[in-house]
Design a protein around this motif. Structure first.
Motif, PDB file in Angstrom:
ATOM      1  N   GLY A  31       0.743  -1.108  -0.043  1.00 51.41           N
ATOM      2  CA  GLY A  31       0.087  -0.154  -0.003  1.00 51.41           C
ATOM      3  C   GLY A  31       0.641   1.378  -0.004  1.00 51.41           C
ATOM      4  O   GLY A  31       0.258   2.248  -0.532  1.00 51.41           O
ATOM      5  N   SER A  74       1.201   6.904  -1.223  1.00 53.67           N
ATOM      6  CA  SER A  74       2.070   8.050  -1.130  1.00 53.67           C
ATOM      7  C   SER A  74       2.116   8.580  -2.789  1.00 53.67           C
ATOM      8  O   SER A  74       1.940   9.782  -2.816  1.00 53.67           O
ATOM      9  CB  SER A  74       3.481   7.650  -1.124  1.00 53.67           C
ATOM     10  N   GLY A 123      14.159   1.244   6.283  1.00 54.46           N
ATOM     11  CA  GLY A 123      12.895   0.492   5.983  1.00 54.46           C
ATOM     12  C   GLY A 123      12.131   1.054   4.894  1.00 54.46           C
ATOM     13  O   GLY A 123      12.572   2.169   4.343  1.00 54.46           O
ATOM     14  N   ALA A 149      11.065   5.397   2.060  1.00 56.38           N
ATOM     15  CA  ALA A 149      10.863   5.544   0.482  1.00 56.38           C
ATOM     16  C   ALA A 149       9.861   6.583   0.311  1.00 56.38           C
ATOM     17  O   ALA A 149       9.702   7.302  -0.692  1.00 56.38           O
ATOM     18  CB  ALA A 149      10.595   4.556  -0.375  1.00 56.38           C
ATOM     19  N   THR A 195      13.719  -0.375   0.577  1.00 57.66           N
ATOM     20  CA  THR A 195      13.090  -1.917   0.869  1.00 57.66           C
ATOM     21  C   THR A 195      14.293  -3.005   0.971  1.00 57.66           C
ATOM     22  O   THR A 195      15.490  -2.703   0.742  1.00 57.66           O
ATOM     23  CB  THR A 195      12.277  -2.196  -0.220  1.00 57.66           C
TER      24      THR A 195
HETATM   25  O1  KG4 Z   1      11.542  -2.899   4.751  1.00 53.45           O
HETATM   26  P1  KG4 Z   1      10.264  -3.460   3.824  1.00 53.45           P
HETATM   27  O2  KG4 Z   1      10.706  -3.548   2.389  1.00 53.45           O
HETATM   28  O3  KG4 Z   1       9.990  -4.719   4.439  1.00 53.45           O
HETATM   29  C1  KG4 Z   1       9.816  -4.650   5.889  1.00 53.45           C
HETATM   30  O4  KG4 Z   1      10.889  -5.377   6.422  1.00 53.45           O
HETATM   31  O5  KG4 Z   1       8.537  -4.984   6.153  1.00 53.45           O
HETATM   32  O6  KG4 Z   1       9.203  -2.502   4.044  1.00 53.45           O
HETATM   33  C2  KG4 Z   1       7.906  -2.513   3.504  1.00 53.45           C
HETATM   34  C3  KG4 Z   1       6.786  -1.718   3.821  1.00 53.45           C
HETATM   35  C4  KG4 Z   1       5.454  -1.795   3.292  1.00 53.45           C
HETATM   36  O7  KG4 Z   1       4.471  -1.956   4.320  1.00 53.45           O
HETATM   37  C5  KG4 Z   1       5.282  -1.042   2.177  1.00 53.45           C
HETATM   38  O8  KG4 Z   1       3.869  -0.595   2.260  1.00 53.45           O
HETATM   39  C6  KG4 Z   1       5.937   0.155   3.016  1.00 53.45           C
HETATM   40  O9  KG4 Z   1       7.127  -0.444   3.258  1.00 53.45           O
HETATM   41  N1  KG4 Z   1       6.485   1.291   1.750  1.00 53.45           N
HETATM   42  C7  KG4 Z   1       5.967   2.514   1.778  1.00 53.45           C
HETATM   43  C8  KG4 Z   1       6.688   3.107   0.648  1.00 53.45           C
HETATM   44  N2  KG4 Z   1       7.215   2.216  -0.094  1.00 53.45           N
HETATM   45  C9  KG4 Z   1       7.116   0.883   0.757  1.00 53.45           C
HETATM   46  N3  KG4 Z   1       5.250   3.410   2.869  1.00 53.45           N
HETATM   47  C10 KG4 Z   1       5.146   4.585   2.410  1.00 53.45           C
HETATM   48  N4  KG4 Z   1       5.367   5.152   1.517  1.00 53.45           N
HETATM   49  C11 KG4 Z   1       6.398   4.533   0.465  1.00 53.45           C
HETATM   50  N5  KG4 Z   1       6.656   5.218  -0.354  1.00 53.45           N
END
Ligand code: KG4
Ligand code: ZN
Length: 793
Positions: free
Chosen positions: A632, A637, A722, A726, A754
């Protein structure tokens, strides 16, 4: 032929070294033992012990054999991932055999002959049944594919059999012996209910004899035998069909976003009206068409697979199939006339057949009008062959051709992003002798450390050198597979990691060789293998750790365990190489929300965490409620860029709590209530405003607490880490705030926000220098926290 064997599908771990000759199989050493839930800790030490005890090493091996199950899903993957690592680590052929076959051969080796029914334990009152005739000379299997059935179904089957002639074996008997005893069945001796290493080796010997010269032993081709989807997949599939997108229907949200997100997605119940219309306009003058009711009926069956393609929310194509007895039968494909010849039908065919493969299909079949040359040509390109004809099927004089293809379907270059890669290569690899120049180049880059990351839904590997340069970096994401379930499904993640390991490793090593301009690098030339140990999904972590141990064992490489969260912190070094603690960092991902005081690298104080949902999770849940897809964060965003962040007043939980704790479940509930109320009132939702307002509520709290922490600890650097790092609006708000305070702000490069293995490699390099190594009994630590690294709190 000298073979190392292993199997961790059941509670009884198999590990041995054997000598296979043309007419015999002799165990040189065996470490078979009970290792309930401890296989990942005990397997590699057992292998090491076999070598220590016998004085043999990997150079004296000719092959490796691994039990593929069926059995416990995680258990099977432990031996499979370890064996893949060992095989690649020493460039040895790897063969897989069925664990039930191994038991049948175990019985033969113990002089148990006759009709045998083996029942493997499939948990939850289910069994893996397998029937054999065993005599002194051969073990004959009476089925083609493994299956899983309910114990009650087994009882139905048994009621049709002459039980006096059948011997029962298998680890399911530990659960069902009392019930079976009532039927007066004959059990083999209880010590033969588990397979033995001897049986595993005999099964291999027979397989090699039968397929002499054909099997290559490519570790990329070895996969576990699962026989069914996980509960999560099945439940999600049912949910998907029955309740998905109710919100979308009333709010019109999905239409709004079409074209922004997925162009292809599984069919939902709300699509039926449009699908039936398309079906009608394409086929009504050719054959009987599917009605709306017929499409609706499809959603009640678990073995049906339907996908749609849409353009701005309008359904422009669909395809469906049914899984039946190892085959996916394509039921229907239609593409809107205005969109034909763009490869859309082919893409949908890939999705349906891939899902069919996940359900266990090995082939696909379909019917096509014999005059439809364009379609026939397309199917031929994908590997379909004509296998039959139905005369007059489409009316007098117009027949249907039956076509069939084996799975995966042949890929069409550029058009098909979904077919599995076709592996065309020979294995073991040919490594040429190193030149002096090459040796010098490699020496100059030492220590070379390969890092592996499998904690969530990314299979990633990376290589770092002694100067800290990232020489290779590969990320294989599974997002596509999870997106249709609206979130990461742990069992799918573990499966995909297991499938991707070999390809990602080889791609990574190829990048490394290319970068150094040397011939392919061997695992034995690496100095370290590091792997994410936690936190994360336990089943996913296990796969990476087992693989890492396999790669390292018997090679010079040290084994290093890395904390995933520390990796996210280190990712900031890609942007600001001279970043030095102390500083404050915010870790925001799908699983974590925390403010950290980084006293030194490796020494952390967690100032506060979320009391409930993580920030990324909140983004994901809001997007899911709106029917926008997964993940999401990026969708929300993007939408919010054109929205008014003050349009809706959502709560800023804990803003004034005077601590560093967070809470996001209240905000999430407020958003869901808002959607519900607007829907109930019949008001359309202004998506952009909703997204921007939600995002602003998150940002206000994050920025305020970050600012307080920076002031309290008097630091001059602030970092993010995290997936949520982004987020554009969050970045802007932080820059704004800290500019006034003369604090330097660092964000990791977008690609490093990520999950990836390059960030794991940065941590691994420090750990290598500090000589912090893991033992071979290391296991996943799904709940690992940063606290275990620092001494505070
Ligand atoms: O660090 P990550 O790749 O995996 C975990 O360790 O959880 O983070 C993934 C999370 C997802 O919940 C995704 O919705 C969020 O990061 N995410 C964002 C954005 N890009 C990825 N949340 C807000 N804005 C973004 N642009
Ligand atoms: Zn992460």
């Amino acid at each position: 032929m000298r073979v190392l064997g292993m199997d961790t599908s059941s509670d009884f771990l198999l590990c041995s070294l054997a000598e296979l000759t043309s007419d015999d199989c002799e165990l040189i050493s065996s470490k078979d033992k009970f290792a309930r839930r401890k296989a990942n800790q005990e397997l590699v030490p057992a292998i090491r012990d076999v070598f220590i005890e016998t004085g043999y090493n990997f150079d004296s091996l000719d092959a490796i054999v691994c039990g593929r199950g069926p059995g416990s899903f995680t258990g099977v993957r432990i031996a499979v991932a370890t064996a893949k690592g060992l095989a690649l680590g020493h460039n040895l052929p790897l063969y897989g055999v069925s664990t039930l076959d191994a038991l049948a051969y175990t019985l033969q080796s113990q002089g148990v002959f006759g009709e045998v029914l083996i029942l493997g334990d499939a948990m939850r009152k289910e069994v893996y049944p397998a029937r054999y005739t065993i005599d002194k000379h051969k073990v004959e299997r009476h089925f083609e594919a493994h299956s899983v059935i309910k114990f009650t179904e087994l009882l139905d089957y048994l009621s049709t059999q002459d039980l006096s002639t059948i011997l029962f074996a298998g680890d399911a008997l530990f659960k069902f012996k009392d019930e079976l005893a009532k039927l007066k069945v004959n059990f083999v001796d209880e010590h033969l209910w588990y397979p033995s290493s001897k049986g595993l080796m005999l099964a291999l010997k027979d397989m090699l004899d039968e397929h002499a010269g054909v099997l290559e032993g490519d570790p990329g081709l070895l996969l576990p035998i699962y026989t069914r989807l996980s509960d999560a997949e099945e439940n999600e599939r049912i949910k998907l069909g029955l309740t998905a997108d109710i919100q979308a229907k009333t709010s019109g949200v999905a239409d709004n976003l079409a074209g922004v997100h997925l162009q292809l997605r599984p069919m939902s119940i709300n699509d039926i009206e449009q699908v039936a219309k398309l079906e009608c306009s394409n086929f009504q003058d050719q054959r009987e068409v599917w009605s709306e009711a017929m499409f609706a009926e499809e959603f009640k069956h678990k073995d049906r697979i339907w996908w749609v393609a849409h353009d701005q929310g309008r359904i422009i194509a669909f395809a469906g199939g049914q899984y039946l007895d190892g085959e996916v039968q394509i039921l229907d494909i239609a593409v809107d006339k205005a969109y034909q010849k763009q490869g859309i039908g082919s893409k949908l065919l890939s999705r349906v057949s891939y899902d069919g493969q996940q359900l266990g299909a090995h082939s696909a079949s379909l019917e096509v009008k014999s005059s439809n040359e364009a379609a026939i040509a397309l199917y031929k390109k994908r590997g379909f062959r004509v296998v039959g004809e139905r005369k007059n099927y489409y009316g007098q004089g117009s027949s249907a051709l039956l076509m069939s293809a084996s799975l995966p379907l042949a890929a069409v270059a550029g058009e098909d992003d979904h077919a599995l890669p076709i592996i065309e290569r020979s294995y073991p690899q040919l490594f040429s002798k190193r030149t002096k120049d090459e040796l010098e180049t490699i020496e100059a880059h030492r220590p070379l450390i390969l890092s592996i990351e499998t904690s969530c839904d990314e299979t990633a590997m990376s290589v770092i050198d002694g100067s800290g340069a990232i020489l290779a970096n590969v990320v294989a994401t599974q997002i596509d597979f999870h997106s249709r379930f609206g979130g990461v499904v742990p069992e799918i993640a573990s499966r995909k990691h297991t499938e991707a390991l070999v390809g990602v490793y080889e791609e990574c090593m190829a990048q490394l060789a290319q970068k150094l301009k040397v011939e392919p690098i061997k695992a034995s030339e690496l100095d370290g293998i590091s792997v994410t140990q936690g936190p994360g999904l336990v089943g996913a972590l296990v796969v990476g750790i087992a693989f890492a141990k396999g790669l390292a064992l018997g090679n010079r490489a040290a084994l290093i365990g890395v904390n995933h969260l520390e990796g996210h912190l280190y990712a900031n070094l890609f942007e600001t190489p001279d970043l030095k603690p102390p500083f404050i960092a915010s870790l925001l991902s799908g699983g974590h929300t925390m403010l950290v005081y980084v006293k030194d690298w490796g020494s952390y104080k967690v100032l506060g965490e979320t009391l409930d949902d993580a920030v990324g999770e909140a983004f994901d849940k809001v997007a899911k409620a709106l029917g926008l897809g997964y993940p999401g964060g990026p969708i929300i965003s993007k939408l919010s860029e054109h929205g008014d962040p003050h349009a809706i007043d959502f709560p800023r939980a804990m803003l004034h709590s005077h601590d560093y704790q967070f809470s996001l479940s209240g905000l999430k509930t407020a958003v869901l209530n808002y959607i519900h109320n607007e829907n109930a009132a019949g008001r359309p939702i202004h998506l952009e405003n909703l997204a921007a307002s939600f995002e602003q509520a998150v940002i206000d709290v994050q920025v305020a607490k970050a600012k307080t922490a920076v002031l309290e600890y008097g630091v001059h650097d602030f970092c993010l880490g995290g997936g949520v790092a982004a987020n554009k609006a969050l970045r802007q708000a932080l820059v704004q705030t800290f500019k006034q305070m003369d604090v330097r702000v660092t964000f990791p490069p977008l690609l490093a926000c990520t999950d990836n293995a390059a960030m794991i490699a940065l941590v691994a390099k420090d750990k290598f220098e500090r000589r912090e190594f893991l033992d071979y009994d290391a296991d996943a630590k799904p709940n690992l926290s940063l606290l275990e690294l620092g001494e505070e709190n």
